[in-house]
Design a protein around this motif. Structure first.
Motif, short mmCIF file in Angstrom:
data_model
loop_
_atom_site.label_atom_id
_atom_site.label_comp_id
_atom_site.label_asym_id
_atom_site.label_seq_id
_atom_site.Cartn_x
_atom_site.Cartn_y
_atom_site.Cartn_z
N LEU A 75 -9.44 -1.12 13.89
CA LEU A 75 -9.47 -1.02 12.43
C LEU A 75 -8.04 -0.74 12.02
CD1 LEU A 75 -10.93 -0.49 9.66
CD2 LEU A 75 -11.15 1.89 10.41
N PHE A 76 -7.45 -1.60 11.19
CA PHE A 76 -6.04 -1.37 10.86
C PHE A 76 -5.73 -1.81 9.44
CE2 PHE A 76 -4.24 -5.69 11.11
CZ PHE A 76 -5.26 -6.36 11.77
N THR A 77 -4.56 -1.41 8.98
CA THR A 77 -4.11 -1.80 7.65
C THR A 77 -2.79 -2.55 7.78
OG1 THR A 77 -2.96 0.33 7.44
CG2 THR A 77 -5.19 0.20 6.53
N ALA A 78 -2.53 -3.45 6.82
CA ALA A 78 -1.28 -4.21 6.80
C ALA A 78 -0.95 -4.54 5.35
CB ALA A 78 -1.42 -5.48 7.63
N PRO A 79 0.32 -4.74 5.04
CA PRO A 79 0.69 -5.09 3.66
C PRO A 79 -0.07 -6.33 3.20
CG PRO A 79 2.64 -4.62 4.98
CD PRO A 79 1.49 -4.64 5.92
N ALA A 80 -0.44 -6.37 1.91
CA ALA A 80 -1.29 -7.44 1.38
C ALA A 80 -0.62 -8.82 1.48
CB ALA A 80 -1.65 -7.14 -0.06
N GLY A 124 -2.65 -0.21 -1.52
CA GLY A 124 -2.45 -1.65 -1.69
C GLY A 124 -2.53 -2.42 -0.38
N ASP A 125 -2.36 -1.73 0.74
CA ASP A 125 -2.53 -2.40 2.04
C ASP A 125 -3.94 -2.98 2.14
OD1 ASP A 125 -0.01 -1.73 2.90
OD2 ASP A 125 -0.65 -0.25 4.40
N LYS A 126 -4.06 -4.08 2.86
CA LYS A 126 -5.40 -4.59 3.16
C LYS A 126 -5.94 -3.92 4.43
CE LYS A 126 -5.34 -9.13 0.96
NZ LYS A 126 -5.36 -10.59 1.20
N ILE A 127 -7.27 -3.85 4.50
CA ILE A 127 -7.93 -3.24 5.67
C ILE A 127 -8.57 -4.35 6.51
CG2 ILE A 127 -9.69 -1.58 6.43
CD1 ILE A 127 -9.44 -0.25 3.65
N TYR A 128 -8.35 -4.31 7.81
CA TYR A 128 -8.87 -5.35 8.70
C TYR A 128 -9.65 -4.74 9.87
CZ TYR A 128 -5.29 -8.28 6.47
OH TYR A 128 -4.52 -8.97 5.57
N GLU A 174 -9.48 -2.78 0.92
CA GLU A 174 -8.12 -2.41 0.54
C GLU A 174 -7.97 -0.89 0.53
OE1 GLU A 174 -10.08 -4.21 -1.81
OE2 GLU A 174 -9.53 -6.07 -0.75
N ILE A 175 -6.74 -0.46 0.74
CA ILE A 175 -6.42 0.96 0.64
C ILE A 175 -6.21 1.33 -0.84
CG2 ILE A 175 -4.66 2.70 1.17
CD1 ILE A 175 -6.46 2.10 3.55
N THR A 176 -6.85 2.43 -1.27
CA THR A 176 -6.75 2.88 -2.66
C THR A 176 -6.05 4.25 -2.70
OG1 THR A 176 -8.86 4.07 -2.52
CG2 THR A 176 -8.95 1.75 -3.21
N GLU A 177 -5.79 4.70 -3.94
CA GLU A 177 -5.15 6.03 -4.09
C GLU A 177 -6.02 7.12 -3.48
OE1 GLU A 177 -2.57 7.42 -6.19
OE2 GLU A 177 -1.70 5.60 -7.06
N SER A 178 -7.27 7.18 -3.94
CA SER A 178 -8.09 8.28 -3.44
C SER A 178 -9.58 7.94 -3.34
CB SER A 178 -7.90 9.52 -4.30
OG SER A 178 -8.39 9.27 -5.60
N GLU A 179 -10.07 7.00 -4.19
CA GLU A 179 -11.52 6.77 -4.13
C GLU A 179 -11.89 6.10 -2.80
OE1 GLU A 179 -13.22 4.18 -7.07
OE2 GLU A 179 -12.20 2.40 -6.29
N ARG A 180 -13.03 6.52 -2.25
CA ARG A 180 -13.51 5.95 -0.99
C ARG A 180 -14.88 5.35 -1.26
NH1 ARG A 180 -11.57 10.41 3.55
NH2 ARG A 180 -9.44 10.58 2.76
N VAL A 181 -14.90 4.03 -1.43
CA VAL A 181 -16.15 3.39 -1.87
C VAL A 181 -16.48 2.13 -1.09
CG1 VAL A 181 -16.07 4.28 -4.24
CG2 VAL A 181 -14.86 2.14 -3.66
#
Lengths: 357, 357
Positions: B311-316, B156-160, B327-334
């Protein structure tokens, strides 16, 4: 002008001047065995040393295990020379694509072995391919409450070293001129070997290979003479100063040779030194091998280099567990021979980007 | 088996397993952008990165100033990627005897310039001659109260990312294929250049040489398009995360390409990622130059490498000053394209000891 016309020391001096202490948290910057950085009530020590193929090592007579062992040891020696305890290791390795995986594995066997010897942890590094020769670099972080610089020697202090000098340079000559191939010394343990030679029961498990070698001789030299010399060059153990560090006023490790490193200590301390030729510790093995090679053992001891023994000074009235070789003077820098004749000495030793002398 | 058949990542993984955390003072050991070492109420960060001639740089189109600048920047980028402040620098340089003194001077001009940019002090190093190509290594020590690892990303984190991607790889192609000689960019200041392009009055003193170059064009491309691309490759500035670091859950710097470094972050965090192709930041200059070179700008942005953007992630729910790319997902990398089609991605980027794929 090319680097070969300037020389390493002059270049280092220029860099040092340009990057003088830039922050009050830097207690010792460029120019000693390690930097000293303020860190609460203790000090951080940091040093880095590289080993370049064709300059510092020759794979035609060095095993990857020995390479890993030595790379860590020479950095530990710098931390010990500041009176510190080594803690964290980083490695940067540039190796070409044709390097065998087994080479790397054995290299890290050597790293692992020597890390355990000193209680050091590997915490990071960098791996790169290389289009030419191998280039290895290590950074070591340590700690100390009280650091010993090169600059603390006082007139009247006695000068000490921690062990015999010249063995490493002689080992290198034997490897280059006579042996010309890698020799497995991995099972060899200096301390146990010493215990053995002083009559104590040996504890080390000689490998089959080692047993085989131990029956060999090089020219007229027995393996018992040859092995400690090779070992001192290929797998030097750094000297922990803990038994005398509380008395040390100045310290340096002997990497480039006694005379050049003593000159550095004197330069930094703004003093002179008098050393007694008959007090320079020369091992039985060095005497034997030097005679066989037709070279002067004392010359190797004075300027052979890569000894990785500690050279330090302490007040004359302290009882110090090390080998006394001379005294700190106001300004004269002399070697005194057995008949009392003095001969001036100056920095003689190995310099990168060597200038002709 | 040779290194070329194993690859850098697999080798690194083996070394990492062998030297797992060996002491409780090691908070993060091998395997992140920098090691994290416990140090009272703050943490020590340590990283090392090397640059090898023929692999990381080509002196036929790199000035010594740029080399010094970049060597420090890439290490600063690793400290920033852990959320830290860079402080102390050590350098290990192996150069051959024929290197000109002026080369070293200009190299240290570049080092000096970039040290001032980041507030870093040079505290030590090692100089060696080399019988072959040049090999440079830097170690950087920094501090942080709170370190950001690669492993903290949550579903659920966003990717920046902190800036446009692919510029460096495109700059390298221009240098290799078209320009083929060193270009002085020493007077070029990224921030001032940006101020200029947004209409503010330019403050930088363009040198005569620079003014000359600014009238040139490369093929059909104006110098205004070419220069920022070359600059990003030859003199990258590391991105300080201070404006968003308090929100970051995981972070890495993009050195090997967005996809490979995002894959690393996902591996460490045990999550997946969805990135939107139309959100990948591609600069005006990259679009122009890629079209001229007949290559895909998005391909360079996804896997060109040497971006040195964070490249970092932060809460949405946090407002973050950076460019949102997914966005960060459970497992799919697309990767999702503009019409909503998904395409799986895996690690693609530069590996030393490259394995054929």
């Amino acid at each position: 002008m090319r680097l070969s016309q300037i020389g390493e020391l002059s270049l280092l001096e220029q860099i040092r001047k340009r990057f003088e202490k830039q922050s009050r948290t830097i207690i010792v910057g460029i120019g000693d065995d390690a930097a000293v950085l303020k860190q609460g009530d203790t000090n951080l020590l940091v040093t880095t040393d590289m080993m370049v193929e064709g300059i510092h090592f020759d794979l035609s007579f060095t095993t990857p295990f020995q390479l890993g062992f030595k790379l860590v040891s020479v950095n530990v020696s710098d931390i010990y020379a500041m009176g510190g305890n080594p803690s964290y290791l980083l490695l940067s390795l540039a190796m070409n694509n044709y390097t065998e995986k087994s080479f790397i594995d054995k290299f890290f066997d050597g790293v692992h072995k020597v890390m355990n010897l000193y209680g050091v942890s590997l915490v990071g590094g960098d791996l790169s391919s290389s289009k030419s020769l191998m280039s290895l670099s290590a950074t070591l972080i340590g700690y100390t409450k009280r650091h010993i610089q090169r600059s603390g020697a006082r007139v009247g202090d006695k000068i000490y070293v921690t062990g015999p000098l010249g063995d490493s340079a002689c080992g290198l000559m034997l490897l280059k001129k006579k042996i010309k191939k890698p020799v497995p010394l991995e099972g060899y343990n200096e301390r146990e070997q010493r215990a053995k030679s002083t009559g104590h029961r040996a504890q080390n498990k000689y490998t089959l290979l080692h047993a085989l070698y131990s029956k060999l001789s090089v020219g007229g030299l027995s393996w018992k003479v040859v092995e400690p010399l090779l070992k001192r060059h290929l797998m030097p153990e750094a000297r922990d100063p803990k038994e005398f560090v509380r008395y040390a006023t100045a310290m340096i490790d002997i990497s480039d040779g006694l005379l050049i490193d003593l000159s550095r200590l004197c330069d930094e301390s703004k003093v002179g030194a008098r050393i007694h030729i008959e007090k320079i510790p020369v091992s039985y093995e060095l005497n034997k091998a030097a005679s066989y090679l037709g070279i002067s053992p004392i010359k190797l001891a004075l300027s052979g280099g890569e000894d990785y023994e500690l050279l330090f000074t302490a007040p004359a009235n302290k009882k110090v567990k090390a080998l006394h070789i001379g005294e700190i003077t106001e300004s004269e820098r002399v070697i005194v021979d057995s008949s009392g004749r003095k001969k001036a000495f100056s920095a003689e030793g190995y310099q990168h980007f060597g200038v002709q002398r």
